[in-house]
Scaffold this motif. Structure first.
Motif, PDB file in Angstrom:
ATOM      1  N   SER A  39       0.827  -1.200   0.000  1.00  0.00           N
ATOM      2  CA  SER A  39       0.000   0.000   0.000  1.00  0.00           C
ATOM      3  C   SER A  39       0.868   1.259   0.000  1.00  0.00           C
ATOM      4  O   SER A  39       0.608   2.207  -0.757  1.00  0.00           O
ATOM      5  CB  SER A  39      -0.924  -0.007   1.223  1.00  0.00           C
ATOM      6  N   ASN A  40       1.905   1.289   0.819  1.00  0.00           N
ATOM      7  CA  ASN A  40       2.798   2.444   0.872  1.00  0.00           C
ATOM      8  C   ASN A  40       3.591   2.603  -0.419  1.00  0.00           C
ATOM      9  O   ASN A  40       3.796   3.727  -0.891  1.00  0.00           O
ATOM     10  CB  ASN A  40       3.744   2.343   2.073  1.00  0.00           C
ATOM     11  N   ASP A  43       1.258   4.086  -2.961  1.00  0.00           N
ATOM     12  CA  ASP A  43       1.104   5.520  -2.707  1.00  0.00           C
ATOM     13  C   ASP A  43       2.290   6.305  -3.265  1.00  0.00           C
ATOM     14  O   ASP A  43       2.119   7.311  -3.963  1.00  0.00           O
ATOM     15  CB  ASP A  43       0.977   5.806  -1.204  1.00  0.00           C
ATOM     16  N   ARG A  44       3.490   5.855  -2.942  1.00  0.00           N
ATOM     17  CA  ARG A  44       4.706   6.554  -3.381  1.00  0.00           C
ATOM     18  C   ARG A  44       4.838   6.559  -4.902  1.00  0.00           C
ATOM     19  O   ARG A  44       5.138   7.584  -5.513  1.00  0.00           O
ATOM     20  CB  ARG A  44       5.919   5.868  -2.739  1.00  0.00           C
ATOM     21  N   THR A  46       2.478   6.099  -7.245  1.00  0.00           N
ATOM     22  CA  THR A  46       1.450   6.840  -7.992  1.00  0.00           C
ATOM     23  C   THR A  46       1.778   8.330  -8.009  1.00  0.00           C
ATOM     24  O   THR A  46       1.613   8.986  -9.038  1.00  0.00           O
ATOM     25  CB  THR A  46       0.027   6.612  -7.440  1.00  0.00           C
ATOM     26  N   THR A  53      -2.143  11.050  -5.928  1.00  0.00           N
ATOM     27  CA  THR A  53      -2.059  10.023  -4.885  1.00  0.00           C
ATOM     28  C   THR A  53      -2.928   8.829  -5.289  1.00  0.00           C
ATOM     29  O   THR A  53      -3.799   8.943  -6.162  1.00  0.00           O
ATOM     30  CB  THR A  53      -2.546  10.557  -3.533  1.00  0.00           C
ATOM     31  N   SER A  54      -2.711   7.711  -4.639  1.00  0.00           N
ATOM     32  CA  SER A  54      -3.527   6.526  -4.935  1.00  0.00           C
ATOM     33  C   SER A  54      -4.988   6.760  -4.570  1.00  0.00           C
ATOM     34  O   SER A  54      -5.886   6.249  -5.243  1.00  0.00           O
ATOM     35  CB  SER A  54      -2.975   5.285  -4.218  1.00  0.00           C
ATOM     36  N   VAL A  55      -5.263   7.563  -3.540  1.00  0.00           N
ATOM     37  CA  VAL A  55      -6.647   7.853  -3.176  1.00  0.00           C
ATOM     38  C   VAL A  55      -7.281   8.764  -4.223  1.00  0.00           C
ATOM     39  O   VAL A  55      -8.435   8.567  -4.610  1.00  0.00           O
ATOM     40  CB  VAL A  55      -6.755   8.457  -1.758  1.00  0.00           C
ATOM     41  N   ASN A  87     -10.852  10.609   5.852  1.00  0.00           N
ATOM     42  CA  ASN A  87      -9.811  10.484   4.830  1.00  0.00           C
ATOM     43  C   ASN A  87     -10.288  11.012   3.487  1.00  0.00           C
ATOM     44  O   ASN A  87      -9.528  11.618   2.743  1.00  0.00           O
ATOM     45  CB  ASN A  87      -9.366   9.026   4.683  1.00  0.00           C
TER      46      ASN A  87
END
Length: 182
Positions: A39-40, A43-44, A46, A53-55, A87
């Motif tokens: 997951s981290n 995130d980095r 993307t 960001t991934s979100v 979030n």
């Protein structure tokens, strides 16, 4: 009154079972830690490769679907993405500030605001598509199709299992050190 004789449920598990349980627990720990790391890394990467960001990627993707053409309520979007409202709020504010989405009053229920992609947001999403597909291709290069289908199946099963977890109130989870409160 004589006490009832001990049952198998009252007896401690055999040593072999404890040893196996500890071993399985170690594998579970490694799996959940790997999911955290993946997951981290996502995130980095993307941010580095796509500039979002991934979100943000997930929000734009959710709102770009044909079934979301008329927008989604904040709650529907949070539920669909499986993220907390807290979030999601910050991500939506940033995308709204950048004019990639807007919030409009729902015509059926004036208490509800629908989140909808703007033409600028649609253009961004369309412009990202070739990079997103190349991102997928490179990230999944070592996977055969069957591996990918199996991975999706297992992740869906794990997600269902995580969702069903209910530990109840235990001293460990109500302790102020576990919650970060003092």
């Amino acid at each position: 009154m004589t006490p009832a004789p001990p049952t198998a449920a009252d007896s401690p598990p055999p040593i072999a079972d404890i040893s196996q349980e500890v071993s399985v627990s170690g594998i579970h720990n490694r799996l959940f830690f790997r999911l955290f790391q993946v997951s981290n890394t996502l995130d980095r990467q993307t941010v580095r490769e796509l500039g979002i960001t991934s979100v943000q990627w997930a929000v734009l993707g959710a709102l770009s679907r044909p079934q979301a053409a008329q927008g989604m309520s904040f709650t529907e979007l949070a539920d669909y993405l499986m993220v907390s409202r807290q979030n999601l709020y910050g991500v939506l504010k940033r995308l709204e500030r950048e004019a990639h989405l807007t919030r409009l009053l729902d015509q059926q229920d004036r208490r509800v605001k629908k989140v909808i992609l703007t033409p600028r947001g649609r253009k961004l999403w369309d412009r990202l598509q070739p990079k997103i597909y190349e991102f997928y291709r490179q990230a999944m290069a070592s996977f055969q199709l069957d591996d990918t289908v199996s991975l999706v199946h297992y992740l869906n099963s794990l997600n269902k299992g995580i969702t069903a977890v209910n530990l109840g109130a235990t001293p460990e989870t109500t302790d102020s050190s576990a919650t970060g409160t003092n």
